[in-house]
Design an enzyme around this catalytic site. Structure first.
Site, PDB file in Angstrom:
ATOM      1  N   HIS A  89     -63.296 -34.459   2.026  1.00 16.88           N
ATOM      2  CA  HIS A  89     -63.171 -32.998   1.780  1.00 16.88           C
ATOM      3  C   HIS A  89     -63.875 -32.568   0.480  1.00 16.88           C
ATOM      4  O   HIS A  89     -64.191 -33.445  -0.243  1.00 16.88           O
ATOM      5  CB  HIS A  89     -61.572 -32.983   1.371  1.00 16.88           C
ATOM      6  CG  HIS A  89     -60.966 -31.716   1.538  1.00 16.88           C
ATOM      7  ND1 HIS A  89     -61.121 -30.952   0.209  1.00 16.88           N
ATOM      8  CD2 HIS A  89     -60.209 -30.921   2.313  1.00 16.88           C
ATOM      9  CE1 HIS A  89     -60.429 -29.706   0.341  1.00 16.88           C
ATOM     10  NE2 HIS A  89     -59.968 -29.845   1.759  1.00 16.88           N
ATOM     11  N   ASP A 146     -58.041 -40.475  -2.200  1.00 19.01           N
ATOM     12  CA  ASP A 146     -57.370 -38.936  -1.963  1.00 19.01           C
ATOM     13  C   ASP A 146     -56.398 -39.101  -0.770  1.00 19.01           C
ATOM     14  O   ASP A 146     -56.765 -39.398   0.273  1.00 19.01           O
ATOM     15  CB  ASP A 146     -58.838 -38.105  -1.390  1.00 19.01           C
ATOM     16  CG  ASP A 146     -58.473 -36.755  -0.821  1.00 19.01           C
ATOM     17  OD1 ASP A 146     -57.171 -36.682  -0.846  1.00 19.01           O
ATOM     18  OD2 ASP A 146     -59.322 -35.909  -0.649  1.00 19.01           O
ATOM     19  N   GLN A 150     -54.104 -36.422   2.987  1.00 18.28           N
ATOM     20  CA  GLN A 150     -53.555 -36.548   4.147  1.00 18.28           C
ATOM     21  C   GLN A 150     -52.639 -37.973   4.366  1.00 18.28           C
ATOM     22  O   GLN A 150     -51.713 -38.036   5.079  1.00 18.28           O
ATOM     23  CB  GLN A 150     -54.707 -36.624   5.340  1.00 18.28           C
ATOM     24  CG  GLN A 150     -55.366 -35.332   5.264  1.00 18.28           C
ATOM     25  CD  GLN A 150     -54.428 -34.128   5.523  1.00 18.28           C
ATOM     26  OE1 GLN A 150     -53.733 -34.283   6.531  1.00 18.28           O
ATOM     27  NE2 GLN A 150     -55.024 -32.743   5.164  1.00 18.28           N
TER      28      GLN A 150
HETATM   29  N1  PMP Z   1     -58.490 -33.645   0.292  1.00 17.85           N
HETATM   30  C1  PMP Z   1     -57.946 -33.866   1.774  1.00 17.85           C
HETATM   31  C2  PMP Z   1     -58.427 -35.093   2.795  1.00 17.85           C
HETATM   32  C3  PMP Z   1     -57.601 -32.761   2.223  1.00 17.85           C
HETATM   33  O1  PMP Z   1     -57.063 -32.661   3.534  1.00 17.85           O
HETATM   34  C4  PMP Z   1     -57.272 -31.607   1.369  1.00 17.85           C
HETATM   35  C5  PMP Z   1     -56.611 -30.433   1.959  1.00 17.85           C
HETATM   36  N2  PMP Z   1     -56.967 -29.906   2.954  1.00 17.85           N
HETATM   37  C6  PMP Z   1     -57.506 -31.747  -0.090  1.00 17.85           C
HETATM   38  C7  PMP Z   1     -58.074 -32.827  -0.547  1.00 17.85           C
HETATM   39  C8  PMP Z   1     -57.203 -30.653  -0.901  1.00 17.85           C
HETATM   40  O2  PMP Z   1     -55.747 -30.353  -1.084  1.00 17.85           O
HETATM   41  P1  PMP Z   1     -54.984 -29.115  -1.974  1.00 17.85           P
HETATM   42  O3  PMP Z   1     -55.747 -27.875  -1.632  1.00 17.85           O
HETATM   43  O4  PMP Z   1     -53.627 -29.495  -1.647  1.00 17.85           O
HETATM   44  O5  PMP Z   1     -55.545 -29.713  -3.684  1.00 17.85           O
END
Ligand code: PMP
Length: 403
Positions: A120, A197, A200
Site C-alpha cells: 500500500h 504492515d 489487513q
Molecule cells: N496498509 C494496508 C495494506 C491497507 O490496506 C491500508 C488501508 N487501506 C493501509 C496500510 C493504511 O491504513 P490507514 O489508512 O488506516 O492508516
C-alpha cells in the site's frame, strides 16, 4: 455467520437507492457494531476528560479505561509488555513514526530498505521519503502472476547495507497472506529488523507478535470494527527505546526547560498531545466483539464466504481474478471483460452494492499487472451467501448492460 450478526450493525439496516445495502468494501473500512457505538457514546456521556494529567474523578476513570485498552491490545496480539503498544491514528501514522525514526537515527547514505511490489502507498511513501533524506534506496521484492512473493528473490535482496524490511502481512488488493513468519526469520538471519504492515492482517489472521518475532506490527482500529482515528504501533522494547520521538508536545516529555528537554518513558514518548481516548475505548469494545464471536469462527466464516464468492463468480464469463495466491484473505480483486472497474463499481452502487474500484493505493502493483485498477469485493462478519448471490446476479446484468 447469520443475519443475526448483521442486526448488530445499525448502518447495515438502511437502503441505498431503495435497495437493501450490501456492504462489500470491508478492506477499506469495516462497519461498527452497536456495542462499539455505545461504548464511545457512553465514554463521552460519562467519563470524558483528559488522561494521565488530572487528579479528578473523571480523569482517573478515563485514564484507567484508556490504559485498559492498551493492556487489551497487548493480550490480543501477544506482546510481551504493555509499553510496547503505542496508540497512533492508524497504520499510516504508525509506519511514518518508524520510518521517520529510522531516517533520524539509523539510515545512512547508500543504505537499503526492502519493500515488496504489493505494498500500500502507506508502506512505500514514508520509506521513500526517509530514503531520500538519507541518500538511501528502496529495493523491491518481485511477485509472481498469482500475487505471491518469491522467497529466493527476497533472500537475494539482502546486502550488508540493508537496514530494514517493511512488508505487508496481507495485500489489500490481492488478498495474498504473505509467509511473514518465514520472512521475519530470513530478515533476522541477516540481522535486519522487520516492520509488518498489519492493516489487513489483523482482521484476516490471528496475530501473535512474539510468536511471529516481528520487530514492528502496525494496524488500524477501523479495519476491525472499531472507530476511525485510532491505531496501534507495536514495537519491540529495544527498538522503541532506540527510536527518537516522532511528534513533540505534551505528554511525551519528562522535563522541559529552555535549555534542555528530556523525554518520557515508553510508550508515552511517542504519544504527544491529547490522544483519541474515545477511539481507544471503541477499540476495546471492538476487540470484545471479536473475542465474543471467537477469532477462529470469524476466520472460518471469511474463508467459507471467500470460497463461495470465488466459485460463484466463476459462473460469469469474462471474469479475470487479480491475485490467486494459495493462502488468501477474503479480498477478491477482479476485472469484468474489458470494462473499466469504475463503470462496474458505479453500476453495482445503483443496485445497492458497495465495492471499491481503482488502484487501491497500490499503483506500483497495478503497474505490475499493467492494469488501471480493479473492482474489489472484501468480506466481513456480517456478509452472507445471499448477498454474494445478489452480487453475482448484479454482475451478470452489468455484463449485458456494458456489452
Ligand atoms: N496498509 C494496508 C495494506 C491497507 O490496506 C491500508 C488501508 N487501506 C493501509 C496500510 C493504511 O491504513 P490507514 O489508512 O488506516 O492508516
Amino acid at each position: 455467520m447469520t443475519e443475526k450478526i448483521k442486526d448488530e450493525f445499525p448502518i447495515l439496516q438502511q437502503h441505498v437507492y431503495e435497495k437493501p445495502l450490501i456492504y462489500l468494501d470491508n478492506a477499506a473500512t469495516t462497519q461498527k457494531p452497536a456495542s462499539v457505538l455505545t461504548a464511545v457514546t457512553e465514554y463521552y456521556q460519562t467519563i470524558n476528560s483528559n488522561v494521565h494529567r488530572g487528579v479528578h474523578h473523571l480523569s482517573v476513570l478515563a485514564t484507567e479505561a484508556y490504559e485498559d485498552t492498551r493492556t487489551t491490545i497487548q493480550q490480543f496480539i501477544g506482546a510481551k509488555h504493555s509499553h510496547e503498544i503505542v496508540f497512533t491514528r492508524g497504520t499510516t501514522e504508525a509506519i511514518n513514526l518508524v520510518a521517520n525514526g529510522f531516517a533520524n537515527t539509523i539510515l545512512k547514505k547508500d543504505d537499503e530498505i526492502i519493500v515488496s511490489t504489493m505494498e500500500h502507498h502507506s508502506n512505500i511513501v514514508p520509506w521513500q521519503l526517509a530514503a531520500e533524506r538519507c541518500g538511501a534506496k528502496l529495493k523491491v521484492i518481485p511477485i509472481d502472476e498469482n500475487g505471491e512473493i518469491d522467497p529466493i528473490a527476497y533472500q537475494n535482496l539482502f546486502s550488508p547495507k540493508t537496514k530494514i524490511v517493511a512488508i505487508t502481512h496481507v495485500s489489500n488488493v490481492l488478498g495474498t497472506i504473505n509467509p511473514i513468519k518465514d520472512m521475519i526469520k530470513t530478515a533476522h538471519e541477516h540481522q535486519v529488523p522487520i516492520l509488518i504492515d498489519g492493516a489487513q492482517g489483523i482482521k484476516s489472521t490471528k496475530v501473535n507478535v512474539q510468536d511471529l518475532d516481528c520487530d514492528f506490527y502496525c494496524f488500524s482500529g477501523h479495519k476491525i470494527y472499531a472507530p476511525m482515528g485510532i491505531g496501534i504501533l507495536y514495537g519491540k522494547e529495544k527498538y522503541l527505546e532506540q527510536l527518537p520521538p516522532y511528534q513533540c508536545g505534551g505528554e511525551m516529555i519528562k522535563n522541559v526547560s529552555f535549555e534542555k528537554t528530556t523525554f518520557n518513558t515508553l510508550p508515552f514518548k511517542f504519544e504527544a498531545g491529547t490522544p483519541n481516548v474515545g477511539g481507544a475505548i471503541g477499540l476495546k469494545a471492538a476487540i470484545d466483539f471479536i473475542l465474543k464471536i471467537g477469532q477462529d469462527q470469524l476466520l472460518a466464516h471469511d474463508n467459507m464466504l471467500l470460497k463461495y464468492t470465488e466459485e460463484k463468480m466463476q459462473e460469469i464469463e469474462g471474469i479475470r481474478f487479480i491475485g490467486q495466491a494459495k493462502d488468501k484473505a477474503a479480498v477478491i480483486s477482479f476485472l469484468l471483460d474489458k470494462n473499466h472497474p469504475a463503470d462496474v463499481g458505479t453500476l453495482l452502487d445503483t443496485m445497492g452494492i458497495a465495492v471499491r474500484t481503482g488502484h487501491h493505493c497500490a499503483e506500483p502493483l497495478m503497474n505490475r499487472y499493467q492494469i488501471p485498477g480493479t473492482v474489489r469485493v472484501s468480506l466481513a462478519v456480517y456478509n452472507t451467501k445471499n448477498e454474494i448471490d445478489k452480487l453475482v446476479e448484479a454482475l451478470k446484468k452489468i455484463k449485458i448492460m456494458l456489452s
